[in-house]
Each structure stands twice: as structure tokens, then as C-alpha cells.
Enzyme design. Structure first.
Site, PDB file in Angstrom:
ATOM      1  N   HIS A 369     -30.590   0.714  44.611  1.00  0.00           N
ATOM      2  CA  HIS A 369     -30.118  -0.143  43.518  1.00  0.00           C
ATOM      3  C   HIS A 369     -31.206  -0.996  42.901  1.00  0.00           C
ATOM      4  O   HIS A 369     -30.907  -1.820  42.046  1.00  0.00           O
ATOM      5  CB  HIS A 369     -29.008  -1.085  44.011  1.00  0.00           C
ATOM      6  CG  HIS A 369     -27.770  -0.388  44.460  1.00  0.00           C
ATOM      7  ND1 HIS A 369     -26.704  -0.158  43.621  1.00  0.00           N
ATOM      8  CD2 HIS A 369     -27.426   0.141  45.651  1.00  0.00           C
ATOM      9  CE1 HIS A 369     -25.753   0.464  44.291  1.00  0.00           C
ATOM     10  NE2 HIS A 369     -26.171   0.665  45.536  1.00  0.00           N
ATOM     11  N   LYS A 560     -23.973 -12.674  34.411  1.00  0.00           N
ATOM     12  CA  LYS A 560     -24.667 -11.938  35.470  1.00  0.00           C
ATOM     13  C   LYS A 560     -25.435 -12.949  36.294  1.00  0.00           C
ATOM     14  O   LYS A 560     -25.582 -14.102  35.896  1.00  0.00           O
ATOM     15  CB  LYS A 560     -25.623 -10.901  34.868  1.00  0.00           C
ATOM     16  CG  LYS A 560     -26.519 -11.460  33.762  1.00  0.00           C
ATOM     17  CD  LYS A 560     -27.369 -10.372  33.108  1.00  0.00           C
ATOM     18  CE  LYS A 560     -26.670  -9.604  32.007  1.00  0.00           C
ATOM     19  NZ  LYS A 560     -26.400  -8.220  32.301  1.00  0.00           N
ATOM     20  N   ARG A 561     -25.925 -12.519  37.447  1.00  0.00           N
ATOM     21  CA  ARG A 561     -26.754 -13.405  38.241  1.00  0.00           C
ATOM     22  C   ARG A 561     -27.930 -13.928  37.415  1.00  0.00           C
ATOM     23  O   ARG A 561     -28.427 -13.243  36.518  1.00  0.00           O
ATOM     24  CB  ARG A 561     -27.273 -12.662  39.479  1.00  0.00           C
ATOM     25  CG  ARG A 561     -26.226 -12.451  40.547  1.00  0.00           C
ATOM     26  CD  ARG A 561     -25.730 -13.760  41.099  1.00  0.00           C
ATOM     27  NE  ARG A 561     -26.719 -14.357  41.969  1.00  0.00           N
ATOM     28  CZ  ARG A 561     -26.646 -14.346  43.301  1.00  0.00           C
ATOM     29  NH1 ARG A 561     -25.616 -13.802  43.905  1.00  0.00           N
ATOM     30  NH2 ARG A 561     -27.586 -14.907  44.019  1.00  0.00           N
ATOM     31  N   LYS A 566     -33.588 -10.690  34.153  1.00  0.00           N
ATOM     32  CA  LYS A 566     -32.416 -10.547  33.286  1.00  0.00           C
ATOM     33  C   LYS A 566     -32.556 -11.371  32.006  1.00  0.00           C
ATOM     34  O   LYS A 566     -31.806 -11.214  31.056  1.00  0.00           O
ATOM     35  CB  LYS A 566     -31.143 -10.936  34.040  1.00  0.00           C
ATOM     36  CG  LYS A 566     -30.826  -9.992  35.216  1.00  0.00           C
ATOM     37  CD  LYS A 566     -29.591 -10.446  35.984  1.00  0.00           C
ATOM     38  CE  LYS A 566     -29.368  -9.658  37.268  1.00  0.00           C
ATOM     39  NZ  LYS A 566     -28.678  -8.363  37.038  1.00  0.00           N
ATOM     40  N   THR A 668     -23.646  -3.035  35.088  1.00  0.00           N
ATOM     41  CA  THR A 668     -22.276  -2.542  34.974  1.00  0.00           C
ATOM     42  C   THR A 668     -21.461  -3.470  34.072  1.00  0.00           C
ATOM     43  O   THR A 668     -20.476  -3.051  33.477  1.00  0.00           O
ATOM     44  CB  THR A 668     -21.603  -2.445  36.360  1.00  0.00           C
ATOM     45  OG1 THR A 668     -21.866  -3.642  37.093  1.00  0.00           O
ATOM     46  CG2 THR A 668     -22.111  -1.252  37.130  1.00  0.00           C
ATOM     47  N   LYS A 672     -18.400  -2.963  31.147  1.00  0.00           N
ATOM     48  CA  LYS A 672     -17.152  -3.733  31.087  1.00  0.00           C
ATOM     49  C   LYS A 672     -16.977  -4.366  29.716  1.00  0.00           C
ATOM     50  O   LYS A 672     -15.884  -4.343  29.136  1.00  0.00           O
ATOM     51  CB  LYS A 672     -17.145  -4.827  32.169  1.00  0.00           C
ATOM     52  CG  LYS A 672     -17.120  -4.273  33.587  1.00  0.00           C
ATOM     53  CD  LYS A 672     -17.571  -5.288  34.642  1.00  0.00           C
ATOM     54  CE  LYS A 672     -17.923  -4.556  35.944  1.00  0.00           C
ATOM     55  NZ  LYS A 672     -18.643  -5.401  36.912  1.00  0.00           N
TER      56      LYS A 672
HETATM   57  C1  26Q Z   1     -31.389  -7.876  50.923  1.00  0.00           C
HETATM   58  C2  26Q Z   1     -31.951  -8.356  52.108  1.00  0.00           C
HETATM   59  C3  26Q Z   1     -31.572  -9.571  52.638  1.00  0.00           C
HETATM   60  C4  26Q Z   1     -30.609 -10.330  51.962  1.00  0.00           C
HETATM   61  C5  26Q Z   1     -30.058  -9.860  50.792  1.00  0.00           C
HETATM   62  C6  26Q Z   1     -30.439  -8.634  50.258  1.00  0.00           C
HETATM   63  C7  26Q Z   1     -29.834  -8.139  49.008  1.00  0.00           C
HETATM   64  C8  26Q Z   1     -28.499  -8.369  48.732  1.00  0.00           C
HETATM   65  C9  26Q Z   1     -27.932  -7.930  47.567  1.00  0.00           C
HETATM   66  C10 26Q Z   1     -30.583  -7.435  48.082  1.00  0.00           C
HETATM   67  C11 26Q Z   1     -29.995  -6.977  46.893  1.00  0.00           C
HETATM   68  C12 26Q Z   1     -28.657  -7.229  46.634  1.00  0.00           C
HETATM   69  C13 26Q Z   1     -27.962  -6.791  45.420  1.00  0.00           C
HETATM   70  C14 26Q Z   1     -28.469  -5.974  44.524  1.00  0.00           C
HETATM   71  C15 26Q Z   1     -27.727  -5.611  43.318  1.00  0.00           C
HETATM   72  O1  26Q Z   1     -26.646  -6.107  43.068  1.00  0.00           O
HETATM   73  N1  26Q Z   1     -28.250  -4.689  42.503  1.00  0.00           N
HETATM   74  C16 26Q Z   1     -27.555  -4.263  41.304  1.00  0.00           C
HETATM   75  O2  26Q Z   1     -26.782  -3.122  41.631  1.00  0.00           O
HETATM   76  C17 26Q Z   1     -25.970  -2.731  40.543  1.00  0.00           C
HETATM   77  C18 26Q Z   1     -25.104  -1.574  41.012  1.00  0.00           C
HETATM   78  O3  26Q Z   1     -25.867  -0.425  41.139  1.00  0.00           O
HETATM   79  C19 26Q Z   1     -26.807  -2.366  39.332  1.00  0.00           C
HETATM   80  O4  26Q Z   1     -25.939  -2.115  38.254  1.00  0.00           O
HETATM   81  C20 26Q Z   1     -27.752  -3.509  38.972  1.00  0.00           C
HETATM   82  O5  26Q Z   1     -28.632  -3.092  37.944  1.00  0.00           O
HETATM   83  C21 26Q Z   1     -28.541  -3.934  40.199  1.00  0.00           C
HETATM   84  O6  26Q Z   1     -29.338  -5.071  39.909  1.00  0.00           O
END
Ligand code: 26Q
Length: 846
Positions: A369, A560-561, A566, A668, A672
Site C-alpha cells: 500500500h 484524508k489523513r 497529500k 479511495t 467515494k
Molecule cells: C506501520 C508500522 C508501525 C505502525 C504503523 C504502521 C502503518 C499503519 C498504517 C503503516 C501504514 C498504514 C496505513 C497505510 C495506508 O492507509 N495506506 C493507504 O492505503 C490505501 C488503500 O490501498 C491507499 O488507497 C492509499 O493511497 C494509501 O496511502
């Protein structure tokens, strides 16, 4: 005692009809929750309703699971550290087809379903895109009738609640379980032991084989909590199983023997912290021990559960595993499943390395991702050594064998072995989870076409040469049940009315809307839906924040975050640009705009928090300046969530998808918003590229550098030169550093200026500024042409069919998992409101 399965008690015939909803509601309020008119609190009515509805699901839930057991279809297990489900009530009623019935029954009892819905806390067990994708997939997998199972963690605290104090973000704990959770079923009988620490002893067995025993471990139990996931009106109810950590029964021996009973009990409490809280970082890997424990906890419990079922069905026929079971890894977070399965097959089941590896590799698939280096998980070898010593040995051996195979032909590129090794050296020896995931999976997928291309060309280029067909693209999607039917019932009804109800499970039907582009009354209805949603959102904003916004104005939305890539900052530069234009020329004929921004910043991400402060600073000044005269509003909506998204999205005119090209893996929210009739202003990034292809470039507002241009420009980029040469940009940035938006706090936003002008502007905000302003001007002019905008809005929505998660999941099912759906023929609901289902394979009628 009689075996339960033999008992006369469990028959396939309903022993009693489920009660009508209103009766069940009253019964639960009084008998389950033990309330009368003196003691009832509002939340009880929500709970009683949820319990009444859950009751309706139970037969289908049991029957679906029984059917999966009986037909022996291949199963999919979706392993994810996040499931961002949001509220369940409306989605469940939509999928059961009982929403209207329920509304009317409650009305007769003097309750409003709309009000009760608001009492449900969000199930916020995720950060953003990745977690919400998992939730959309669950809905689609159930709707397609796939034997699919979600596995995650039942965090006691989900994503933090965001409040804004003096323009700054504050985080509060999200105590979502405070009032109990009426949807879930606890299954204490499904508890598994998860081991940590200890040491590995090696022994030679009688046949000369080396045997490994992992001993002296600290253990914790994982207890299953199940949540039903109904498909859309098809009688299927799948399962989301979340694990909660619970102390083991035995006490800590050394403490106990020393007579220190209280300390012994206390240390047991510690272990329950594993499922306490969701880590609030996305796109940033912070190597905390507790996070690693969480990841292994998910993996160990889920694998035991899956393998228990497999053994029940097939005994020790492990060579059948990959034929019967597919496991999807949602990013690298559950990647320890790879060495864990190896450990079980070899140490517990007695397989040799080679067959165990073959089985493991054919079982797992991995979805990537993100490409951002700071998001890639790397765990110090020393940490694994301490926490999971046997897994570290296995990882070393996986790596050794992989590298040995490569060594034969590594002459061409001496650096390659280093790069593809699972073990990295910087800063200390560490395990690279992405490399482990690629090597241990049969398929790796990117989440948009562009993201997949970049994966193949950069991050995973070596692997792409080693395994030429392993990396595939499956573009993300969203479930139309939640993101159209639940969130925008007015628009959904208009659409169904004009093109038929099949659109609910076949989103490509939306193209039929294009036949209505000349239909004035349809276009009026379309505009009206948007208008009603905008009025509702305006009311909410007035109520929550006391800011008055004009529903006639163009609502531009960025939800979004908060992250530098972004580029919420680019959005703000545009707002300040408009503000300056108004100040310079108070009578300027500008298109009235409302700029809405919502999103959380990771608590440790200073720059994102500063940008959030800037948003609030600009908002305060602009919204209170009488010169602006209502022509420009900037609103930051605190505490973004799935439920808030469902209110904002239907009211949006313009969707801001303005990430630096090459950085947003898919996005995503872009889908939406377009599905709900917003036009997109965006860069050629992630899935926006494919959306533009489907919609037609001329029907949205694309701007800025493309991914390859960003990559090329990086060599010679000089943001300072652009700053000097561009007076409008200079005016905007000088206003920000001039403390116009930070009165009384001189220099507050200087770090933002410095990042852009002096520190190389890593996300090319300055480079894209001009193109963005120009695109915004185009969008503004277009909005003034009412009919043209309406037509574009319809065209945008009409061409979103491809971006249903039903399509995405169907691609996974055929290209990755090789699973078939249960055959199903939907009939009308039975009198008790459940759905009859005819299941294929010739032998079952459910
Ligand atoms: C990793 C290690 C330790 C703690 C947290 C994490 C961690 C947690 C969540 C790393 C990444 C995330 C989330 C990533 C994320 O949401 N990515 C998004 O995924 C979507 C679905 O595929 C995409 O549409 C987005 O582009 C992408 O940013």
C-alpha cells in the site's frame, strides 16, 4: 452427553419465527438490558435495536458458516491490523433490506431511527485508507458470497479522537466499547495461546532430524470476538473475527514462589495491553516492541484458528493446504505469518523444509500500500531475537536459501544480493518485512496501475526481475452499499428509480445515467439531491462550530489523513491566494467557495500538526474578515471518521486529490467523492489516473507534474527560484511568514516557509502551485455554468462503475485466491425478514 451435532435440538427448520423487530426491540430493552422508563438512557435504545437486528442475522450467520463447512469450498482469510468499519447499524439494515421497515416500526414506538443511528460509536479500528479498504472488502466478499473471513485485533481504543484547542490538535482516547458492543459475540471457547520470548533448544531426534523446541515463553491468550458481515440481500453472513488479549490463567512463577502474589497478578495484567490501542501512525513505521507484539499476536491466533479448521476437515494432509486456503496479507503488518506457518509445519507437524516452504509460498499473497521508505517496516534483529527467537532462525534460513539460489547468477549486479536480502544493515541489522513478504508470497499486488508500475520499476525492481510474473495490479475499489446507498440515500433512490435496483450489485449499470443527460427533470433532481446534502452539512457546521456557510457556494473538499505528500498545504496556499485577491480588490467577481478540510495528524508528526494549525489560523482570519463578505469560507471539521465522511461526501462539489504524483498508492476517497457527483481536481496520481481514463481527461481538472516529471525534476529542483519569480506565490508565502494567520505568535509558521523555500520542498508544492491555481480557476468558472457542471457531475458518477470493490474483490478471487463463490439465488425475504438462499453444488438448500 449427546454430540451437539447429533442433537435433535439443532434442526434446519426454524423452531420459532424471529419476532417482529418492534417486539424484539421492546424485549431487549426490558429483558436483556433490564431497563424501565426511570432507568433507560438513550444509548440503551440503540443497543436494544442492534440486538433485535442481530437476532435477525443469526440464522443466516449460522447457516452460512455451516454451509462453508459442508461444501468444503476454498476459504479466504484476510489478515489485517486494521478494519475501519465505522457504524454498522445502517449498513446492516441496508444489506438486509429492512431499513424502511425498521424506520416505520420505530416511529410507531415513538423513536426515530435517524436519531438512534447517531448513538452508535464508530468502530474506528483503523487509520485511513488501508483499514477502510479492508472494511469495503468484507462487504464485497459477503455480497459476492465468498467463503471469506476477516481476522484482526479488537483494540480497546481505536483511532484517537481529535479535538482542536486554540487551533491545535489534541488527542483523546477513543473508548468505543464503554457502553458495550451489541454486535459482537464473544467466543471464550475459541482462545489460543500466543507465545513470546523464551529460548529455542535444538535436539537430534531418533531418525537424525534436528528438532527445535521453543520453551520458557511468556504467554498470552487470544480470545475470539465475532462480528457478523451480511452480504447485500443474499442470505450470506460472513464473519469478522477480532482477537482480544487476555492473561493466561497461571501466574508468574518466580514472583508467585517468592510469595509475591500481587506482583504475579500485575504482570499478567501487562500482557493484556497487547490489544489495548491501535497505533495511530500511517505512513510511518516506528519500531515499538508493543507493535511487533500486536502483529505476532494477530498472526499466531489467526493461524491457529485456520489450521484447526483445516485439520478438522483434512487431517494432516498439509500438501492440500494451499488448495483449500488463501491468506491475504494487508501490507506487511501480518508478514510474520510466513515464518509462523513455517514454524508450525516444521516444528509442530514434522514436515521437511522444502515441502513446508512450497506450501507456505503458495498460501500467502501480499498487498503493498505504499512506496514511502519511512513506511516500510524494518524490525531490529535484536528485538526479534528476544521476542521471537525461533522465527528469527526461520527468517535467516528463508533468506539463506533464497540468496543461495541467486548467487548462481549474481555476476551481473554485485549489489543485488544486498538489496533483496531480508536482512538489512542500516542503521542496525534489521528484518525487512517487505522483502520477507515478497519472497514468501506467490503474488504481490499494487493497488493502482501507476503504483504497480512504480513498484515494479523502483522499490521491487530486483524482485520483478527475479520473479517476473509475481507483481500484479489490482486497483482498489469502494463498496457502493456504504458509499452511495447508506451515505446518500436520496441520490441512491434517484439513481435506482431511473436505472433500476441492479446497480446495487453491478455498479457498471451507472453508465445508463448518461442516457439522461438531456433530461431536464432528471438534472434538476440531481442538483436537488446535492442541494439537500449541502444544506444538511451547512446546518451541521453551523451547529458544531457556529460558522455560517452558503449552500450556494462551491464546496471543495479535502478529507484524508494529514500528510505532507497529500499536500493540504497546497490547498491552503490556494485559499490564501483567493483571500489576497479579495483583499487587493474587494469588489472582485469571484466564485463563492467553501473549502472544507478534515483529517487527523499522527500524534508524533510535527509538520502535519503545524499544517493543521495553519489551516485553523487561516480559517479564523478569513471567516472573520468582513471584506470577504461570505465569498470565501475555510472550515476544518474536527475528528474525521467514517461517519463524518458519510455526511461530507454527499455534499461535495469538488474533490481535492492533489498529492505529489507518485506518492498516493491509490486513494479511495477520490472514488467515494466522484461516485457522489463531485468533480475531481487532481494530480495524475494513484487511482486518479485510472479514474481520469474512465471519466475522460476533459471531464475533470487535472493539473501539475506527473510522477515521471517529479522524478526527473528532483535532480535540478530550485523552489527558491520559483518563489523569487512568482509574485502571487511570494505574496501568499510572505503573508504566512508575516504572521497574519498567527497573531501573537510570531514565527509560528516559519518552519513551513523554510521547508518550501529553503529545504528543497520535498513534495513539490511550489512547483505545482501555478498549475493548481489555474486548475482551481477553471473549476470555479465551470461551477458558474450550472448546466455544464450538472452534466459533468452526472458523467463523473456514471463512469465510476469500475471502482466498485465488488470488481476489485472479484479480481482477487480469480487472479490471486482462486476461490469460487457459493452459488446463490436470491428470493424474496421470508416472513421473518431473513433471506432464502439456494446454494449450489446440488445438495444444499439454505
Ligand atoms: C506501520 C508500522 C508501525 C505502525 C504503523 C504502521 C502503518 C499503519 C498504517 C503503516 C501504514 C498504514 C496505513 C497505510 C495506508 O492507509 N495506506 C493507504 O492505503 C490505501 C488503500 O490501498 C491507499 O488507497 C492509499 O493511497 C494509501 O496511502
Amino acid at each position: 452427553m449427546t454430540e451437539h451435532t447429533e442433537s435433535r435440538f439443532f434442526t434446519d427448520e426454524p423452531r420459532f419465527r424471529s419476532h417482529p423487530l418492534d417486539e424484539a426491540f421492546a424485549r431487549h430493552l426490558e429483558y436483556s438490558l433490564v431497563r424501565d422508563k426511570h432507568t433507560v438512557v438513550p444509548h440503551d435504545s440503540f443497543k436494544a435495536l442492534a440486538m433485535a437486528i442481530r437476532e435477525r442475522l443469526i440464522r443466516d450467520w449460522l447457516r452460512t458458516q455451516e454451509e462453508y463447512r459442508r461444501n468444503g469450498l476454498k476459504r479466504v482469510y484476510y489478515l489485517s491490523m486494521e478494519f475501519l468499519m465505522g457504524r454498522l447499524l445502517r449498513n446492516i439494515l441496508t444489506n438486509l433490506g429492512s431499513y424502511q421497515e425498521c424506520r416505520v416500526l420505530l416511529e410507531d414506538l415513538g423513536f426515530s431511527l435517524e436519531d438512534l443511528r447517531e448513538l452508535e460509536p464508530d468502530m474506528g479500528l483503523g487509520n485511513g485508507g488501508l483499514g477502510r479498504l479492508a472494511a469495503c472488502f468484507l462487504d464485497s466478499m459477503a455480497t459476492l458470497g465468498l467463503p471469506a473471513f476477516g481476522y484482526g485485533i479488537r483494540y480497546e481504543f481505536g483511532i484517537f479522537r481529535q479535538t482542536i484547542v486554540g487551533g491545535e490538535q489534541r488527542e483523546e482516547a477513543d473508548n468505543w466499547l464503554r457502553a458495550g458492543n451489541p454486535w459482537e459475540v464473544v467466543r471464550p471457547e475459541l482462545s489460543y495461546r500466543v507465545r513470546f520470548g523464551g529460548r529455542v533448544v535444538t535436539e537430534q531426534s531418533n531418525d537424525g532430524r534436528l528438532e527445535f523446541r521453543w520453551i520458557d515463553t511468556d504467554d498470552v491468550l487470544a480470545v475470539a470476538h465475532d462480528t457478523p458481515v451480511p452480504g447485500y440481500r443474499n442470505g450470506v453472513v460472513n464473519n469478522l473475527r477480532l482477537w482480544q488479549a487476555k492473561a493466561t490463567l497461571e501466574l508468574d512463577f518466580p514472583d508467585f514462589n517468592r510469595g509475591d502474589y500481587m506482583t504475579a497478578v500485575e504482570s499478567k495484567n501487562q500482557s493484556e495491553n497487547i490489544s489495548k490501542v491501535l497505533y495511530p501512525n500511517d505512513v510511518f513505521h516506528e519500531g515499538r516492541v508493543l507493535r511487533l507484539k500486536q502483529e505476532y499476536f494477530l498472526v499466531a491466533a489467526s493461524l491457529q484458528d485456520m489450521l484447526r479448521h483445516f485439520e478438522e476437515q483434512h487431517g494432516p494432509a498439509w500438501d492440500l493446504l494451499a488448495e483449500r486456503v488463501a491468506v491475504q496479507l494487508n501490507d506487511t503488518h501480518p508478514a510474520l505469518a510466513i515464518p509462523e506457518l513455517m514454524r508450525i509445519l516444521i516444528d509442530d507437524k514434522g514436515l521437511d523444509w522444502i515441502p513446508a516452504w512450497e506450501i507456505t509460498q503458495s498460501t500467502f499473497a501480499y498487498t503493498n500500500h505504499t512506496l514511502m521508505p519511512e513506511a516500510l517496516e524494518r524490525w531490529p534483529v535484536s528485538l526479534l531475537e528476544e521476542l521471537l527467537p525461533r522465527h528469527l532462525q526461520i527468517i535467516y534460513e528463508i533468506n539463506q536459501r533464497f540468496l543461495d539460489q541467486l548467487r548462481d547468477d549474481d555476476s551481473a549486479d554485485p549489489g543485488r544480493l544486498q538489496r533483496v536480502s531480508i536482512i538489512g544493515a542500516e542503521p542496525d541489522r534489521n528484518v525487512r518485512m517487505a522483502n520477507l513478504s515478497v519472497i514468501g508470497s506467490h503474488t504481490v499486488n499494487g493497488v493502482s496501475a501507476l503504483h504497480t508500475d512504480i513498484l515494479r520499476d523502483t522499490l521491487l525492481a530486483d524482485f520483478n526481475r527475479i520473479f517476473p510474473d509475481k507483481i500484479i495490479n489490482i486497483t482498489n475499489g469502494i463498496t457502493p452499499r456504504r458509499w452511495l446507498f447508506d451515505s446518500n440515500p436520496l441520490l441512491a433512490e434517484l439513481i435506482m428509480d431511473r436505472i433500476g435496483p441492479e446497480v446495487a450489485t453491478d455498479l457498471t449499470q451507472l453508465t445508463k445515467l448518461e442516457d439522461l443527460l438531456e433530461d431536464e427533470s432528471f438534472k434538476q433532481d440531481w442538483r436537488n439531491c446535492k442541494w439537500v446534502s449541502k444544506v444538511e452539512l451547512a446546518r451541521l457546521i453551523e451547529h458544531e462550530q457556529g460558522i455560517e456557510i452558503d449552500p450556494e457556494s462551491l464546496f471543495s473538499v479535502q478529507i484524508k489523513r494529514l500528510h505532507e505528500y497529500k499536500r493540504q498545504l497546497l490547498n491552503i496556499l490556494h485559499v490564501v491566494t483567493l483571500y489576497r485577491r479579495i483583499k487587493d480588490n474587494p469588489d472582485a467577481d469571484i466564485v463563492p467557495r467553501t473549502v472544507l478540510i478534515s483529517g487527523k495528524a499522527a500524534p508524533g508528526y510535527g509538520m502535519a500538526k503545524l499544517i493543521l494549525q495553519l489551516i485553523n489560523g487561516v480559517s479564523r482570519v478569513v471567516n472573520n474578515d468582513t471584506d470577504v463578505d461570505g465569498r470565501l469560507r475555510l472550515v476544518f471539521l474536527p475528528d474525521y471518521s467514517v461517519s463524518l465522511a458519510m455526511k461530507i461526501i454527499p455534499a461535495s462539489d469538488l474533490s481535492e486529490q492533489i498529492s505529489t504524483a507518485g506518492y498516493e498508492a491509490s486513494g479511495t476517497g477520490n472514488m467515494k467523492l466522484a461516485l457522489n457527483g463531485a468533480l475531481t481536481i487532481g494530480t495524475r496520481d494513484g487511482a486518479t489516473v485510472e479514474m481520469a481514463k474512465a471519466i475522460g481527461d476533459e471531464n475533470l481538472f487535472l493539473f501539475g507534474l506527473a510522477a515521471d516529471e517529479v522524478a526527473r525534476l528532483r535532480e535540478s529542483y530550485d523552489p527558491h527560484a520559483i518563489y523569487r519569480a512568482n509574485p502571487e506565490l511570494r505574496g501568499v508565502l510572505d503573508m504566512i511568514t508575516g504572521d497574519v494567520f498567527s497573531p501573537g505568535r510570531p514565527g509560528l509558521f516559519k518552519p513551513i516557509f523554510d521547508a518550501l523555500v529553503h529545504h528543497g520542498d520535498p513534495f513539490f508544492v511550489v512547483a505545482d502551485y501555478d498549475a493548481y491555481i489555474e486548475a482551481q480557476d477553471r473549476a470555479g468558472r465551470c461551477f458558474q455554468e450550472r448546466d455544464r457542471w450538472t452534466r459533468l457531475s452526472i458523467i463523473n458518477a456514471a463512469r465510476m462503475g469500475h471502482f466498485s470493490s465488488d470488481r476489485t474483490v472479484a479480481e482477487y478471487a480469480s487472479c490471486v485466491w482462486n476461490v469460487q463463490p457459493v452459488e446463490q439465488a436470491c428470493t424474496a425475504p421470508t416472513p421473518d425478514g431473513t433471506w432464502d438462499r439456494v446454494v449450489g453444488n446440488g445438495h444444499a438448500t439454505v
